[in-house]
Write a protein that holds these residues in place. Sequence first.
Motif, mmCIF file in Angstrom:
data_model
loop_
_atom_site.group_PDB
_atom_site.id
_atom_site.type_symbol
_atom_site.label_atom_id
_atom_site.label_comp_id
_atom_site.label_asym_id
_atom_site.label_seq_id
_atom_site.Cartn_x
_atom_site.Cartn_y
_atom_site.Cartn_z
ATOM 1 N N ARG A 1 0.348 -1.015 -0.123
ATOM 2 C CA ARG A 1 -0.093 -0.137 -0.023
ATOM 3 C C ARG A 1 1.100 1.037 -0.065
ATOM 4 N NH1 ARG A 1 -3.043 2.943 -1.810
ATOM 5 N NH2 ARG A 1 -4.015 4.289 -1.089
ATOM 6 N N THR A 2 1.943 0.693 0.570
ATOM 7 C CA THR A 2 3.065 2.399 0.908
ATOM 8 C C THR A 2 3.819 2.952 -0.572
ATOM 9 O OG1 THR A 2 3.531 2.093 3.183
ATOM 10 C CG2 THR A 2 5.108 3.471 2.039
ATOM 11 N N VAL A 3 3.935 1.102 -1.276
ATOM 12 C CA VAL A 3 4.479 1.548 -2.578
ATOM 13 C C VAL A 3 3.125 2.061 -3.482
ATOM 14 C CG1 VAL A 3 5.482 0.367 -4.445
ATOM 15 C CG2 VAL A 3 5.598 -0.327 -2.512
ATOM 16 N N GLU A 4 2.292 1.776 -3.268
ATOM 17 C CA GLU A 4 1.442 2.104 -4.700
ATOM 18 C C GLU A 4 0.779 3.567 -4.707
ATOM 19 O OE1 GLU A 4 -1.826 -1.866 -4.539
ATOM 20 O OE2 GLU A 4 -2.322 -0.502 -2.998
ATOM 21 N N ARG A 5 0.960 3.965 -2.535
ATOM 22 C CA ARG A 5 0.736 5.606 -2.774
ATOM 23 C C ARG A 5 1.463 6.344 -3.133
ATOM 24 N NH1 ARG A 5 -0.320 4.595 2.346
ATOM 25 N NH2 ARG A 5 1.562 4.663 3.125
ATOM 26 N N GLU A 6 3.040 6.232 -3.263
ATOM 27 C CA GLU A 6 4.175 6.623 -3.481
ATOM 28 C C GLU A 6 4.011 6.813 -4.931
ATOM 29 O OE1 GLU A 6 6.827 8.399 -1.607
ATOM 30 O OE2 GLU A 6 5.655 8.060 0.386
ATOM 31 N N LEU A 7 3.645 5.579 -5.552
ATOM 32 C CA LEU A 7 3.535 5.774 -7.277
ATOM 33 C C LEU A 7 2.379 6.375 -7.736
ATOM 34 C CD1 LEU A 7 4.675 2.144 -7.839
ATOM 35 C CD2 LEU A 7 6.321 4.194 -8.315
ATOM 36 N N THR A 8 1.111 6.474 -6.965
ATOM 37 C CA THR A 8 0.419 7.563 -7.340
ATOM 38 C C THR A 8 0.785 8.385 -7.199
ATOM 39 O OG1 THR A 8 -1.079 6.136 -6.629
ATOM 40 C CG2 THR A 8 -1.604 7.953 -6.997
ATOM 41 N N PHE A 9 1.249 9.158 -6.166
ATOM 42 C CA PHE A 9 2.240 10.583 -5.641
ATOM 43 C C PHE A 9 2.740 11.026 -7.445
ATOM 44 C CE2 PHE A 9 4.739 13.488 -4.323
ATOM 45 C CZ PHE A 9 4.361 14.678 -4.440
ATOM 46 N N ALA A 10 3.958 10.180 -7.201
ATOM 47 C CA ALA A 10 4.656 9.871 -8.868
ATOM 48 C C ALA A 10 4.050 10.177 -9.634
ATOM 49 C CB ALA A 10 5.612 8.812 -8.275
ATOM 50 N N ARG A 11 3.593 9.431 -10.395
ATOM 51 C CA ARG A 11 2.549 9.689 -11.323
ATOM 52 C C ARG A 11 1.804 11.013 -11.735
ATOM 53 N NH1 ARG A 11 2.241 4.962 -11.643
ATOM 54 N NH2 ARG A 11 0.019 4.088 -10.055
ATOM 55 N N PHE B 1 2.255 14.205 -10.410
ATOM 56 C CA PHE B 1 3.818 14.494 -10.283
ATOM 57 C C PHE B 1 4.388 14.837 -11.499
ATOM 58 C CE2 PHE B 1 8.168 16.068 -9.997
ATOM 59 C CZ PHE B 1 7.791 17.136 -8.730
ATOM 60 N N LEU B 2 4.634 13.234 -11.837
ATOM 61 C CA LEU B 2 5.302 13.465 -13.342
ATOM 62 C C LEU B 2 4.490 14.367 -14.410
ATOM 63 C CD1 LEU B 2 7.208 10.708 -12.822
ATOM 64 C CD2 LEU B 2 8.574 12.388 -13.458
ATOM 65 N N TYR B 3 2.316 13.837 -14.369
ATOM 66 C CA TYR B 3 1.653 14.644 -15.198
ATOM 67 C C TYR B 3 1.492 15.637 -15.120
ATOM 68 C CZ TYR B 3 -2.630 14.043 -18.003
ATOM 69 O OH TYR B 3 -3.611 14.121 -18.500
ATOM 70 N N ASP B 4 1.756 16.228 -14.010
ATOM 71 C CA ASP B 4 1.453 17.861 -14.001
ATOM 72 C C ASP B 4 2.055 17.938 -14.695
ATOM 73 O OD1 ASP B 4 0.051 20.103 -12.308
ATOM 74 O OD2 ASP B 4 2.160 20.131 -11.530
ATOM 75 N N ARG B 5 4.062 18.054 -14.065
ATOM 76 C CA ARG B 5 4.951 18.927 -14.789
ATOM 77 C C ARG B 5 4.988 18.642 -16.631
ATOM 78 N NH1 ARG B 5 4.592 19.341 -9.717
ATOM 79 N NH2 ARG B 5 5.901 20.277 -8.549
ATOM 80 N N LEU B 6 5.201 17.280 -16.932
ATOM 81 C CA LEU B 6 4.966 17.203 -17.733
ATOM 82 C C LEU B 6 3.726 16.952 -19.092
ATOM 83 C CD1 LEU B 6 7.166 13.530 -18.022
ATOM 84 C CD2 LEU B 6 7.786 16.054 -18.855
ATOM 85 N N SER B 7 2.532 17.335 -18.801
ATOM 86 C CA SER B 7 0.982 17.924 -19.153
ATOM 87 C C SER B 7 1.748 19.526 -19.637
ATOM 88 C CB SER B 7 0.211 17.553 -18.881
ATOM 89 O OG SER B 7 -0.394 18.194 -17.488
ATOM 90 N N LYS B 8 2.412 20.344 -18.784
ATOM 91 C CA LYS B 8 2.236 21.607 -18.928
ATOM 92 C C LYS B 8 3.434 22.026 -19.913
ATOM 93 C CE LYS B 8 0.107 22.546 -15.081
ATOM 94 N NZ LYS B 8 -0.203 23.313 -13.501
ATOM 95 N N GLY B 9 3.592 21.872 -21.056
ATOM 96 C CA GLY B 9 4.290 22.056 -21.508
ATOM 97 C C GLY B 9 5.750 21.547 -22.086
ATOM 98 N N ASN B 10 6.244 19.978 -21.107
ATOM 99 C CA ASN B 10 7.377 20.225 -21.044
ATOM 100 C C ASN B 10 8.092 20.946 -20.057
ATOM 101 O OD1 ASN B 10 6.567 17.633 -22.397
ATOM 102 N ND2 ASN B 10 7.056 17.803 -24.226
ATOM 103 N N SER B 11 7.973 21.846 -19.084
ATOM 104 C CA SER B 11 8.776 22.363 -18.082
ATOM 105 C C SER B 11 8.175 22.672 -17.667
ATOM 106 C CB SER B 11 8.189 24.030 -19.083
ATOM 107 O OG SER B 11 8.714 25.303 -18.745
#
Length: 100
Positions: free
Chosen positions: A74-84, A86-96
């Motif tokens: 469950r800890t790994v799932e929670r951390e990976l959900t956050f990481a996904r 985080f990455l989606y938020d950063r990368l979906s805004k024009g790779n900046s």
Amino acid sequence: MPSRTSKRGGSAVKTQWLDELLSEDDENEGLLAVEQCFKQICTVGDRMESIVELHYFAGFPQQKVADTLSLSLRTVERELTFARAFLYDRLSKGNSPDYA
């Protein structure tokens, strides 16, 4: 004899969501954006860095990451959900990723 799915990449880690976010115009720019985001997410902590490295770069399934780091699944799932997210938020805004 290998199974049909293993011969066709059935056991490969799928990262289609990440591929869709990267710019097709310049792959190197997209890779640099991913590297920048990875550096930012690693500032969250050593545990997050280890989980992301093992899952996304080493290709470990979530249960193996949990076992390797002596964490609950469950800890790994929670951390990976956050990481996904985080990455989606950063990368979906024009790779900046520089705006954080």
